[in-house]
Design a protein around this motif. Structure first.
Motif, PDB file in Angstrom:
ATOM      1  N   UNK A 271       0.908  -1.232  -0.091  1.00  0.00           N
ATOM      2  CA  UNK A 271      -0.061   0.008   0.125  1.00  0.00           C
ATOM      3  C   UNK A 271       0.712   1.204   0.029  1.00  0.00           C
ATOM      4  N   UNK A 272       2.112   1.234  -0.035  1.00  0.00           N
ATOM      5  CA  UNK A 272       2.939   2.294  -0.046  1.00  0.00           C
ATOM      6  C   UNK A 272       3.963   2.102  -1.288  1.00  0.00           C
ATOM      7  N   UNK A 273       4.818   2.994  -1.475  1.00  0.00           N
ATOM      8  CA  UNK A 273       5.963   3.226  -2.571  1.00  0.00           C
ATOM      9  C   UNK A 273       6.657   1.812  -2.277  1.00  0.00           C
ATOM     10  N   UNK A 274       6.684   0.760  -3.164  1.00  0.00           N
ATOM     11  CA  UNK A 274       7.260  -0.700  -3.070  1.00  0.00           C
ATOM     12  C   UNK A 274       8.731  -0.310  -3.472  1.00  0.00           C
ATOM     13  N   UNK A 275       9.853  -0.516  -2.853  1.00  0.00           N
ATOM     14  CA  UNK A 275      11.094  -0.476  -3.326  1.00  0.00           C
ATOM     15  C   UNK A 275      11.560  -1.697  -4.238  1.00  0.00           C
ATOM     16  N   UNK A 276      11.023  -1.689  -5.369  1.00  0.00           N
ATOM     17  CA  UNK A 276      10.855  -2.783  -6.218  1.00  0.00           C
ATOM     18  C   UNK A 276      12.232  -3.465  -6.517  1.00  0.00           C
ATOM     19  N   UNK A 277      13.191  -2.376  -6.836  1.00  0.00           N
ATOM     20  CA  UNK A 277      14.717  -2.586  -6.925  1.00  0.00           C
ATOM     21  C   UNK A 277      15.423  -3.267  -5.985  1.00  0.00           C
ATOM     22  N   UNK A 278      14.828  -3.180  -4.685  1.00  0.00           N
ATOM     23  CA  UNK A 278      15.534  -3.808  -3.415  1.00  0.00           C
ATOM     24  C   UNK A 278      15.030  -4.969  -3.258  1.00  0.00           C
ATOM     25  N   UNK A 279      13.679  -5.288  -3.656  1.00  0.00           N
ATOM     26  CA  UNK A 279      13.134  -6.560  -3.413  1.00  0.00           C
ATOM     27  C   UNK A 279      13.754  -7.914  -3.543  1.00  0.00           C
ATOM     28  N   UNK A 280      14.433  -8.014  -4.833  1.00  0.00           N
ATOM     29  CA  UNK A 280      15.247  -9.096  -4.923  1.00  0.00           C
ATOM     30  C   UNK A 280      16.401  -9.374  -3.783  1.00  0.00           C
ATOM     31  N   UNK A 281      16.710  -8.226  -3.203  1.00  0.00           N
ATOM     32  CA  UNK A 281      17.826  -8.385  -1.939  1.00  0.00           C
ATOM     33  C   UNK A 281      17.135  -8.552  -0.834  1.00  0.00           C
ATOM     34  N   UNK A 282      15.786  -8.070  -0.570  1.00  0.00           N
ATOM     35  CA  UNK A 282      15.231  -8.675   0.581  1.00  0.00           C
ATOM     36  C   UNK A 282      14.768  -9.804   0.583  1.00  0.00           C
ATOM     37  N   UNK A 283      14.490 -10.473  -0.616  1.00  0.00           N
ATOM     38  CA  UNK A 283      14.056 -11.958  -0.795  1.00  0.00           C
ATOM     39  C   UNK A 283      15.320 -13.075  -1.155  1.00  0.00           C
ATOM     40  N   UNK A 284      16.534 -12.264  -1.167  1.00  0.00           N
ATOM     41  CA  UNK A 284      17.479 -13.180  -1.295  1.00  0.00           C
ATOM     42  C   UNK A 284      17.599 -13.896  -2.552  1.00  0.00           C
TER      43      UNK A 284
END
Length: 446
Positions: A271-284
């Motif tokens: 529901x907020x600005x998703x840091x899409x370029x960081x998501x792969x790092x969040x999910x390893x």
């Protein structure tokens, strides 16, 4: 195997504040510079958070890599001019190695992520491994350019970065206790931070470098220039790279990225600005394209968006980073480190989540070391060549270097919000602030 090393019709030069001109004579070097992966390095600061302390330190990994290339080119020129190989086993310089050395020098920092070390700590990345992967992956423009030299050339360049390349002279040019990488970043960082600690006589050092079968040595009559380099490196680490304020900003950045990662893992970024370029790092689950998509500017954009994020911790840490509000620190020792949990608890009682508002930061450097084959990562010691051709290790003939040899120097600091040192006479937690300050000023080294 056919090697294609095409020269440019006319030498191309790049203006540089450290080396005056950087000379490019080979087409492959110019093609590598023009790849998207190498151009990305313009958007990654060389010194990360140090620019918050030394305002001139805005230079990039791009400029540093160009400088390392130029110093390596000068070394190759010197070796070819003065120590050209005559027979296969004479231990002198084979100029066929020039192009692999130049490419490795240019590309050695290709895998650095945004804000380098803080980013590596949070997402468990290794810039040297990423550098090798970018070089060897068929997906990259870098790989395609290198393959024009020969089909196995990317692997050769990557092996120099990995320190497994068979020619130790080439490896030591790029990675040793006195190499093109260190020599450029000391001079460049000293220049842009406005300090003098990193200054040394590069011209003299290059003049006294010489190849031998085991790698690279230095003429005995140039020992004092080498000695000065070691001391300059020591001073830069203590006075610039380990500056407490720069580390205070790095702690803010580390905690900020940690909070973003924790929020994502608990599904609190929907529901907020998703840091899409960081998501792969969040999910390893990071691939090369994910890694190369990030630079300092991308992170700063996310931090700006997070200024309006509903989570107060993420919002506050973003504000602190973007507006230069470093955590304060106190130095601790083995005798006082048992007080750190109590100090962290006081910070939490005062209204700050200790998980994100307290931290320890350790910065140590080994200014010079001698070779020890039993160490996991043994260092290549600096060899001084005597008039009779024999080699002697630097610290045995230099009292100054001997005084630094094997001594790990630096400090350990406890970081906390600046507010803990301010007056809060009307605050319901004023007693906690007073208690914290009493411990800090009585027991720690500010």
């Amino acid at each position: 195997m056919t090697i294609n090393i095409e020269k440019l019709p006319r030498e191309k030069v790049f203006r540089d504040p450290i080396h005056n001109y950087i000379h490019v004579q080979h087409k492959v070097i110019l093609d590598l510079i023009n790849t998207k992966e190498f151009q990305r390095l313009r958007r990654v600061k060389q010194l990360g958070t140090s620019s918050f302390t030394f305002q001139g330190a805005e230079h990039s990994r791009f400029t540093h890599c160009m400088g390392v290339y130029e110093i390596t080119r000068l070394i190759c020129d010197n070796f070819q001019r003065n120590y050209p190989s005559v027979t296969d086993d004479d231990g002198l310089w084979n100029d066929d190695e020039r192009i692999v050395a130049l490419c490795a020098a240019l590309l050695h920092d290709l895998g650095h992520g945004p804000y380098s070390h803080a980013f590596e700590h949070i997402f468990n990345t290794d810039h040297e491994q990423w550098t090798q992967q970018i070089i060897t992956s068929p997906e990259t423009e870098i790989n395609q350019v290198l393959r024009q030299v020969s089909s196995d050339f990317p692997e050769k360049v990557a092996s120099v970065i990995a320190k497994t390349y068979e020619n130790k002279q080439v490896v030591q040019m790029i990675s040793s206790q006195i190499d093109a990488d260190r020599m450029d970043y000391l001079l460049r960082d000293a220049y842009f931070t406005g300090t003098k600690y990193g200054m040394f006589d590069l011209t003299r050092i290059l003049r006294v470098m010489r190849p031998y079968k085991g790698g690279i040595a230095f003429d005995a009559n140039g020992m004092h220039a080498v000695e000065d380099y070691v001391l300059s490196r020591f001073q830069m680490y203590q006075q610039v790279y380990f500056h407490p304020v720069s580390r205070g900003m790095e702690v803010v950045l580390t905690k900020l990225l940690r909070r973003a990662k924790d929020l994502y893992e608990h599904n609190q970024m929907n529901g907020f600005e998703m840091p899409s370029l960081l998501v792969p790092f969040f999910e390893n689950r990071v691939n090369i394209n994910d890694y190369l998509a990030l630079d300092d500017g991308i992170l700063n954009t996310y931090f700006t968006l997070w200024l309006d994020y509903p989570d107060e911790i993420l919002k506050d840490l973003s504000y602190k980073f973007l507006t230069r509000k470093p955590f304060k620190s106190a130095q601790y020792t083995e005798e006082t480190q048992d007080k750190l949990p109590k100090l962290a608890d006081i910070v939490e009682v005062a209204g700050f989540d200790k998980q994100y508002y307290t931290s320890t930061n350790t910065s140590y450097d080994l200014p010079y070391d001698v070779y020890n084959p039993r160490k996991h990562k043994s260092r290549t010691q600096i060899e001084i060549m005597q008039n009779d051709g024999s080699l002697i290790e630097l610290s045995t003939v230099s009292r100054l270097v001997n005084a630094l040899t094997g001594k790990i120097l630096g400090d350990e600091r406890f970081y906390f919000p600046k507010a803990m040192l301010e007056e809060h006479s009307d605050d319901i937690f004023s007693e906690e602030y007073t208690k914290f300050q009493k411990h800090i000023y009585n027991d720690m080294i500010i």
